[in-house]
Design a protein around this motif. Structure first.
Motif, PDB file in Angstrom:
ATOM      1  N   ILE A  88       2.196  -2.843  -8.760  1.00  0.00           N
ATOM      2  CA  ILE A  88       2.324  -1.584  -8.024  1.00  0.00           C
ATOM      3  C   ILE A  88       3.529  -0.752  -8.464  1.00  0.00           C
ATOM      4  O   ILE A  88       3.720   0.366  -7.982  1.00  0.00           O
ATOM      5  N   ARG A 146       3.906   5.705  -5.711  1.00  0.00           N
ATOM      6  CA  ARG A 146       3.879   5.711  -7.172  1.00  0.00           C
ATOM      7  C   ARG A 146       2.914   6.755  -7.746  1.00  0.00           C
ATOM      8  O   ARG A 146       2.894   6.968  -8.958  1.00  0.00           O
ATOM      9  N   ARG A 147       2.192   7.458  -6.905  1.00  0.00           N
ATOM     10  CA  ARG A 147       1.367   8.559  -7.405  1.00  0.00           C
ATOM     11  C   ARG A 147       2.245   9.691  -7.930  1.00  0.00           C
ATOM     12  O   ARG A 147       1.831  10.447  -8.805  1.00  0.00           O
ATOM     13  N   ARG A 203       2.056   1.840  -3.476  1.00  0.00           N
ATOM     14  CA  ARG A 203       0.965   2.402  -4.297  1.00  0.00           C
ATOM     15  C   ARG A 203       0.856   3.909  -4.091  1.00  0.00           C
ATOM     16  O   ARG A 203       0.670   4.672  -5.049  1.00  0.00           O
ATOM     17  N   ASP A 248       0.832  -1.216   0.000  1.00  0.00           N
ATOM     18  CA  ASP A 248       0.000   0.000   0.000  1.00  0.00           C
ATOM     19  C   ASP A 248       0.867   1.267   0.000  1.00  0.00           C
ATOM     20  O   ASP A 248       0.532   2.263  -0.658  1.00  0.00           O
TER      21      ASP A 248
END
Length: 256
Positions: free
Chosen positions: A115, A84-85, A81, A78
């Protein structure tokens, strides 16, 4: 070209390591973003494990703090994730084979691919046993990164020929941790690597000062630093990200 190779394209790479969840997920995320802003070329993310055999007391302590804080493999996923924005540079996981086994190797590696994890470093996985994971990594486009140590000797060329992503050259015998000097004949190891592959190599274990980083990057294609960053985290806790960013900038500047 794998995304990891791009981290070495045209310059010496600085690769910082951080243990996910030490002291908490929010601090890890802030520290990673601070390292990226400071010029890191590739990030090694440690998934905490209860028996990290390659680690010295500094990173062992980080593993224990992260686990005691409730960090799990799914929470690490998580975290990635979220990162990686906005984090576009390559990121790799460094953990232990048992973490991957217990999660389910295919599920773990498929999730890495989904991810945006580019590679996997398993320091307790012998080269001769890499077929446990290599075929799955190939399917999902995750580089299984090889380690070469001073004890690898006549196996260096064999490991180098099959390497992918980058090669992690272990500077010294023993476990991770800062060292006042590194005495291994690393140049001869790197010479054998370069005679057998075009995959870049970076030196880790024991590097903590800009001078050491510059010296190691002069021999290889990059330098890896972990324990010195974890020490900053241990000292400053939630206030560490800004300090880590300044430290990473000083190390990256030394490689220019």
């Amino acid at each position: 070209m794998s995304k990891i190779r791009e981290a070495f394209d045209g310059h010496k790479a600085f690769i910082p390591f951080i243990t996910c969840g030490d002291p908490d997920t929010e601090t890890t995320a802030k520290a990673v973003r601070a390292m990226v802003a400071a010029g890191a070329d590739l990030i090694e993310l440690g998934i905490p494990f209860s028996d990290p055999t390659a680690e010295g007391p500094v990173i062992q302590g980080a593993n224990l703090r992260a686990l005691e804080g409730g960090m799990t493999t799914d929470k690490v996923f998580d975290l990635v994730r979220d990162l990686r924005r906005d984090v576009t540079i390559p990121m790799v996981f460094m953990t232990y084979a048992n973490v991957v086994y217990s999660y389910g190797a295919e599920d773990f590696i498929r999730t890495c691919s989904e991810i945006g994890i580019d590679g996997l470093i398993l320091p307790d996985l012998p080269f001769e046993e890499k077929d446990e994971f290599q075929p799955i990594c190939k399917i999902y486009g995750v580089d299984l990164i090889s380690l070469i140590a001073p004890t690898s000797a006549d196996r260096i060329s064999m490991i180098a020929k099959e390497a992918e992503g980058f090669i992690y050259v272990v500077s010294s015998l023993g476990v991770t941790g800062t060292r006042s000097e590194i005495k291994t004949d690393l140049q001869s190891i790197v010479d054998v690597i370069r005679a057998n592959t075009e995959v870049p190599c970076a030196i880790g274990f024991g590097i903590s000062t800009p001078g050491q980083a510059k010296k190691m990057a002069a021999i290889a294609d990059g330098a890896i630093v972990g324990s010195a960053i974890i020490k900053i985290l241990a000292e400053y806790g939630k206030d560490a990200p800004e300090k880590i960013g300044a430290y990473v900038k000083s190390m990256k500047d030394a490689l220019e």
